[in-house]
Design a protein around this motif. Sequence first.
Motif, PDB file in Angstrom:
ATOM      1  N   THR A  67     -30.679 -65.579  17.566  1.00 52.74           N
ATOM      2  CA  THR A  67     -31.303 -65.692  16.255  1.00 52.74           C
ATOM      3  C   THR A  67     -31.224 -67.150  15.847  1.00 52.74           C
ATOM      4  OG1 THR A  67     -30.574 -63.458  15.706  1.00 52.74           O
ATOM      5  CG2 THR A  67     -31.325 -64.834  13.884  1.00 52.74           C
ATOM      6  N   VAL A  68     -32.369 -67.706  15.433  1.00 48.63           N
ATOM      7  CA  VAL A  68     -32.459 -69.122  15.100  1.00 48.63           C
ATOM      8  C   VAL A  68     -32.593 -69.281  13.589  1.00 48.63           C
ATOM      9  CG1 VAL A  68     -33.683 -71.283  15.537  1.00 48.63           C
ATOM     10  CG2 VAL A  68     -33.668 -69.487  17.284  1.00 48.63           C
ATOM     11  N   PHE A  69     -31.738 -70.133  13.058  1.00 48.34           N
ATOM     12  CA  PHE A  69     -31.781 -70.465  11.635  1.00 48.34           C
ATOM     13  C   PHE A  69     -31.845 -71.977  11.477  1.00 48.34           C
ATOM     14  CE2 PHE A  69     -29.167 -66.531  11.709  1.00 48.34           C
ATOM     15  CZ  PHE A  69     -29.929 -65.743  10.876  1.00 48.34           C
ATOM     16  N   ASN A  70     -32.462 -72.420  10.405  1.00 47.56           N
ATOM     17  CA  ASN A  70     -32.406 -73.823  10.015  1.00 47.56           C
ATOM     18  C   ASN A  70     -30.991 -74.071   9.505  1.00 47.56           C
ATOM     19  OD1 ASN A  70     -32.451 -76.210   8.461  1.00 47.56           O
ATOM     20  ND2 ASN A  70     -34.604 -75.948   7.969  1.00 47.56           N
ATOM     21  N   LYS A  71     -30.293 -75.030  10.083  1.00 50.44           N
ATOM     22  CA  LYS A  71     -28.892 -75.253   9.719  1.00 50.44           C
ATOM     23  C   LYS A  71     -28.719 -75.825   8.317  1.00 50.44           C
ATOM     24  CE  LYS A  71     -27.932 -79.826  11.654  1.00 50.44           C
ATOM     25  NZ  LYS A  71     -27.155 -80.533  12.653  1.00 50.44           N
ATOM     26  N   HIS A  72     -29.808 -76.209   7.667  1.00 48.72           N
ATOM     27  CA  HIS A  72     -29.737 -76.777   6.323  1.00 48.72           C
ATOM     28  C   HIS A  72     -30.074 -75.763   5.235  1.00 48.72           C
ATOM     29  CE1 HIS A  72     -29.180 -80.644   8.203  1.00 48.72           C
ATOM     30  NE2 HIS A  72     -30.282 -80.456   8.906  1.00 48.72           N
ATOM     31  N   THR A  73     -29.987 -74.481   5.551  1.00 49.57           N
ATOM     32  CA  THR A  73     -30.326 -73.447   4.576  1.00 49.57           C
ATOM     33  C   THR A  73     -29.117 -72.545   4.318  1.00 49.57           C
ATOM     34  OG1 THR A  73     -30.966 -71.740   6.152  1.00 49.57           O
ATOM     35  CG2 THR A  73     -32.647 -73.376   5.573  1.00 49.57           C
ATOM     36  N   PRO A  74     -29.177 -71.746   3.279  1.00 45.14           N
ATOM     37  CA  PRO A  74     -28.087 -70.806   3.029  1.00 45.14           C
ATOM     38  C   PRO A  74     -27.925 -69.746   4.130  1.00 45.14           C
ATOM     39  CG  PRO A  74     -29.372 -71.122   1.041  1.00 45.14           C
ATOM     40  CD  PRO A  74     -30.122 -71.794   2.157  1.00 45.14           C
ATOM     41  N   HIS A  75     -28.869 -69.676   5.051  1.00 47.18           N
ATOM     42  CA  HIS A  75     -28.711 -68.733   6.154  1.00 47.18           C
ATOM     43  C   HIS A  75     -27.515 -69.062   7.032  1.00 47.18           C
ATOM     44  CE1 HIS A  75     -33.169 -67.693   5.619  1.00 47.18           C
ATOM     45  NE2 HIS A  75     -32.507 -66.572   5.421  1.00 47.18           N
ATOM     46  N   VAL A  76     -26.914 -70.236   6.839  1.00 45.50           N
ATOM     47  CA  VAL A  76     -25.760 -70.594   7.664  1.00 45.50           C
ATOM     48  C   VAL A  76     -24.610 -69.617   7.448  1.00 45.50           C
ATOM     49  CG1 VAL A  76     -26.346 -73.037   7.935  1.00 45.50           C
ATOM     50  CG2 VAL A  76     -24.931 -72.320   6.020  1.00 45.50           C
ATOM     51  N   GLU A  77     -24.506 -69.055   6.259  1.00 49.89           N
ATOM     52  CA  GLU A  77     -23.460 -68.051   6.004  1.00 49.89           C
ATOM     53  C   GLU A  77     -23.717 -66.800   6.839  1.00 49.89           C
ATOM     54  OE1 GLU A  77     -23.062 -67.371   1.795  1.00 49.89           O
ATOM     55  OE2 GLU A  77     -23.020 -69.529   1.395  1.00 49.89           O
ATOM     56  N   LEU A  78     -24.959 -66.354   6.885  1.00 51.76           N
ATOM     57  CA  LEU A  78     -25.329 -65.214   7.715  1.00 51.76           C
ATOM     58  C   LEU A  78     -25.137 -65.553   9.188  1.00 51.76           C
ATOM     59  CD1 LEU A  78     -26.541 -62.409   8.210  1.00 51.76           C
ATOM     60  CD2 LEU A  78     -28.811 -63.444   7.960  1.00 51.76           C
ATOM     61  N   ALA A  79     -25.510 -66.758   9.561  1.00 51.53           N
ATOM     62  CA  ALA A  79     -25.352 -67.193  10.953  1.00 51.53           C
ATOM     63  C   ALA A  79     -23.888 -67.159  11.362  1.00 51.53           C
ATOM     64  CB  ALA A  79     -25.918 -68.601  11.120  1.00 51.53           C
ATOM     65  N   LYS A  80     -23.016 -67.641  10.505  1.00 51.23           N
ATOM     66  CA  LYS A  80     -21.583 -67.637  10.815  1.00 51.23           C
ATOM     67  C   LYS A  80     -21.079 -66.211  10.969  1.00 51.23           C
ATOM     68  CE  LYS A  80     -17.065 -69.276   9.205  1.00 51.23           C
ATOM     69  NZ  LYS A  80     -16.418 -68.309  10.043  1.00 51.23           N
ATOM     70  N   GLU A  81     -21.505 -65.330  10.092  1.00 53.20           N
ATOM     71  CA  GLU A  81     -21.095 -63.919  10.176  1.00 53.20           C
ATOM     72  C   GLU A  81     -21.552 -63.301  11.490  1.00 53.20           C
ATOM     73  OE1 GLU A  81     -19.554 -60.154   9.205  1.00 53.20           O
ATOM     74  OE2 GLU A  81     -19.195 -62.062   8.184  1.00 53.20           O
ATOM     75  N   LEU A  82     -22.800 -63.548  11.867  1.00 55.32           N
ATOM     76  CA  LEU A  82     -23.322 -63.015  13.132  1.00 55.32           C
ATOM     77  C   LEU A  82     -22.562 -63.589  14.329  1.00 55.32           C
ATOM     78  CD1 LEU A  82     -27.158 -63.113  12.423  1.00 55.32           C
ATOM     79  CD2 LEU A  82     -25.765 -61.065  12.749  1.00 55.32           C
ATOM     80  N   ALA A  83     -22.336 -64.894  14.314  1.00 60.51           N
ATOM     81  CA  ALA A  83     -21.612 -65.538  15.419  1.00 60.51           C
ATOM     82  C   ALA A  83     -20.188 -64.992  15.521  1.00 60.51           C
ATOM     83  CB  ALA A  83     -21.601 -67.050  15.235  1.00 60.51           C
TER      84      ALA A  83
END
Length: 149
Positions: A77-93
């Motif tokens: 799953t690819v997210f822009n690292k400059h968005t609030p999706h980083v919290e979701l990305a961290k949870e997924l990782a």
Amino acid sequence: MSTIRITKQFSFETGHALYGYDGKCKNVHGHSYKLSVTVIGTPITDTNNVKYGMVIDFGDLKKIVKEEIVNKFDHATVFNKHTPHVELAKELADRGHQVILADYQPTSENMVIDFAAKIKARLPENIKLHSLKLQETATSYAEWYASDN
């Protein structure tokens, strides 16, 4: 000697979300991407070379694209690292999911630019990247051409 274009096609499954977008793609979703990689060069003329008659061995091109793109992006799953999706990305990782935090909004346009840079860096000097076509859906794709860049 004639200049020849060689194309190899790849497919991979990738999820993404477009932060700040005003449509459905702001939600996490996925695509079955198809990537066509076209390189240009002249066939090897040395009859003693095991790759005689080839511009590039399809297997060598496959190795580059698999290592740089497919193996990294497939089922990630690819997210822009400059968005609030980083919290979701961290949870997924943290839960063992493959996550890519990109320096860009993960649109097909930006992904194809990223892919071009990664592939060009790995090609032998005598082989040039001619074009990429990244198909996101059956009717939507982005293209990159060296002649435009």
